[in-house]
Design an enzyme around this catalytic site. Structure first.
Site, PDB file in Angstrom:
ATOM      1  N   GLY A   1     -10.826  -2.110   3.264  1.00  0.00           N
ATOM      2  CA  GLY A   1      -9.872  -2.019   4.369  1.00  0.00           C
ATOM      3  C   GLY A   1      -9.929  -0.666   5.052  1.00  0.00           C
ATOM      4  O   GLY A   1     -10.890   0.086   4.932  1.00  0.00           O
TER       5      GLY A   1
ATOM      6  N   THR B   1      -0.244   1.769   7.002  1.00  0.00           N
ATOM      7  CA  THR B   1      -0.163   0.558   6.182  1.00  0.00           C
ATOM      8  C   THR B   1      -0.031  -0.667   7.075  1.00  0.00           C
ATOM      9  O   THR B   1       0.656  -0.621   8.105  1.00  0.00           O
ATOM     10  CB  THR B   1       1.021   0.605   5.200  1.00  0.00           C
TER      11      THR B   1
ATOM     12  N   THR C   1       0.865  -1.173   0.000  1.00  0.00           N
ATOM     13  CA  THR C   1       0.000   0.000   0.000  1.00  0.00           C
ATOM     14  C   THR C   1       0.904   1.226   0.000  1.00  0.00           C
ATOM     15  O   THR C   1       2.001   1.175   0.537  1.00  0.00           O
ATOM     16  CB  THR C   1      -0.829  -0.039   1.297  1.00  0.00           C
TER      17      THR C   1
HETATM   18  N1  ASP Z   1      -4.055  -1.486   4.931  1.00  0.00           N
HETATM   19  C1  ASP Z   1      -4.285  -2.126   3.658  1.00  0.00           C
HETATM   20  C2  ASP Z   1      -5.589  -2.891   3.726  1.00  0.00           C
HETATM   21  O1  ASP Z   1      -5.810  -3.583   4.697  1.00  0.00           O
HETATM   22  C3  ASP Z   1      -3.222  -3.074   3.237  1.00  0.00           C
HETATM   23  C4  ASP Z   1      -1.794  -2.590   3.332  1.00  0.00           C
HETATM   24  O2  ASP Z   1      -1.499  -1.608   4.004  1.00  0.00           O
HETATM   25  O3  ASP Z   1      -0.909  -3.238   2.710  1.00  0.00           O
HETATM   26  O4  ASP Z   1      -6.342  -2.848   2.784  1.00  0.00           O
END
Ligand code: ASP
Length: 306
Positions: free
Chosen positions: A204, A224, A174
């Protein structure tokens, strides 16, 4: 005149030097470096933090190794559904999109939601209809297809798990940016393809104001990690709340927030900036793709934990 500041991330997770190739590491570093340069140029010329975070995140979305825009992960159905949020701390305004498809730069669509609608968050087909109506840049499915993401989905499905895009030595991340401009105004932007093998229209933390992304006149935060825990921890706003109500510095507030995330079994990290141009980039995972620019304009990019 405030001290300008810019920080970015490209995802947090199990990132170990022992399992990274020199060539892949160089590619990641160049993606982060390019994005930082783009945002910094805007801030240096007196541009707004909002313009800086949008342009920075667009650059990361266009870079196929990160899990956002072009390099987004696949859902259980083999589709790419993207989430993004942008927030202007000075005006306390935000725009966000969730499970949009074929949008080249979801963060720019999020900004248009903020500027051209009376809403904060548009999701799914409706968000794509809005994009079509205002003529936002779209790309066909092939543009978003990357071999490594497809293989990740096959592995995740074979093992029956919903996977955070943070597997060792695989392209991850992300993306997000936070900035303080010359007027001391703050902004944050975050964009993601979510989690590999996600199902049932899962959204998310990324597009939800205060959870994965937040900015006000205290700080700007982009998160993230495993989104469900950032939702339960109200993580992005938690940093601002600790500063406001406990009188903590940015660094202490962010450290406490990550300690709380650890307590509730969440894994990941965040980047944050305050109105004095202070920056902090804490995480509880093995690593986090991250970078910032120092006051003298020196670019720093880091990947691993200590
Ligand atoms: N926070 C993001 C989600 O859960 C994923 C990530 O940060 O890689 O959609």
């Amino acid at each position: 005149m405030a001290k300008i500041a810019l920080a970015i991330h490209g995802g947090a997770g199990t990132i170990l030097k022992s399992q990274m190739t020199t060539a892949l590491e160089a590619e990641y570093r160049s993606g982060l470096d390019t994005a930082l340069r783009i945002g910094w140029q805007i801030l240096e010329r007196g541009g707004s933090s909002l313009d800086a975070v949008e342009a920075t995140v667009c650059s990361l979305e266009d870079f196929p190794l990160f899990n956002a825009g072009r390099g987004s992960v696949f859902t259980h159905e083999g589709k790419q559904e993207m989430d993004a949020c942008i927030m202007d701390g000075h005006n306390l305004k935000a725009g966000a999109v969730a499970f949009v498809k074929n949008i080249k730069n979801p963060v720019s669509l999020a900004r248009l939601v903020m500027q051209r609608t009376e809403h904060v968050l548009l999701a799914g087909e409706g968000a794509n209809q809005f994009a079509e109506q205002i003529g936002v840049h779209t790309e066909p499915d092939e543009y978003f297809f990357t071999e490594h993401r497809w293989l990740q989905l096959q592995e995740a499905m074979a093992e029956g798990r919903v996977q955070l895009d943070h597997a060792v030595a695989k392209p991850i991340g992300t993306v997000g940016a936070v900035a303080c401009d010359i007027n001391g105004h703050l902004a944050a932007a975050t964009s993601t393809g979510g989690m590999t093998n996600k199902k049932f229209g899962r959204i998310g933390d990324t597009p939800l104001v205060g959870l994965g992304n937040y900015a006000d006149d205290t700080c700007a935060v982009s998160c993230t990690g495993h989104g469900e825990y950032f939702m339960l921890g109200v993580t992005a706003y938690d940093v601002a709340a600790r500063m406001k109500y406990k009188g903590l510095s940015l660094e202490d507030a962010a450290r406490e927030t990550i300690a709380h995330l650890t307590k509730i079994n969440g894994e990941g990290g965040l980047i944050a900036v305050d109105t004095a141009g202070n920056i902090t980039l804490p995480f509880n995972s093995d690593g986090m793709y991250r970078g910032y620019v120092t006051v003298i304009g020196q670019i720093n990019v880091e990947i691993y934990g200590s």
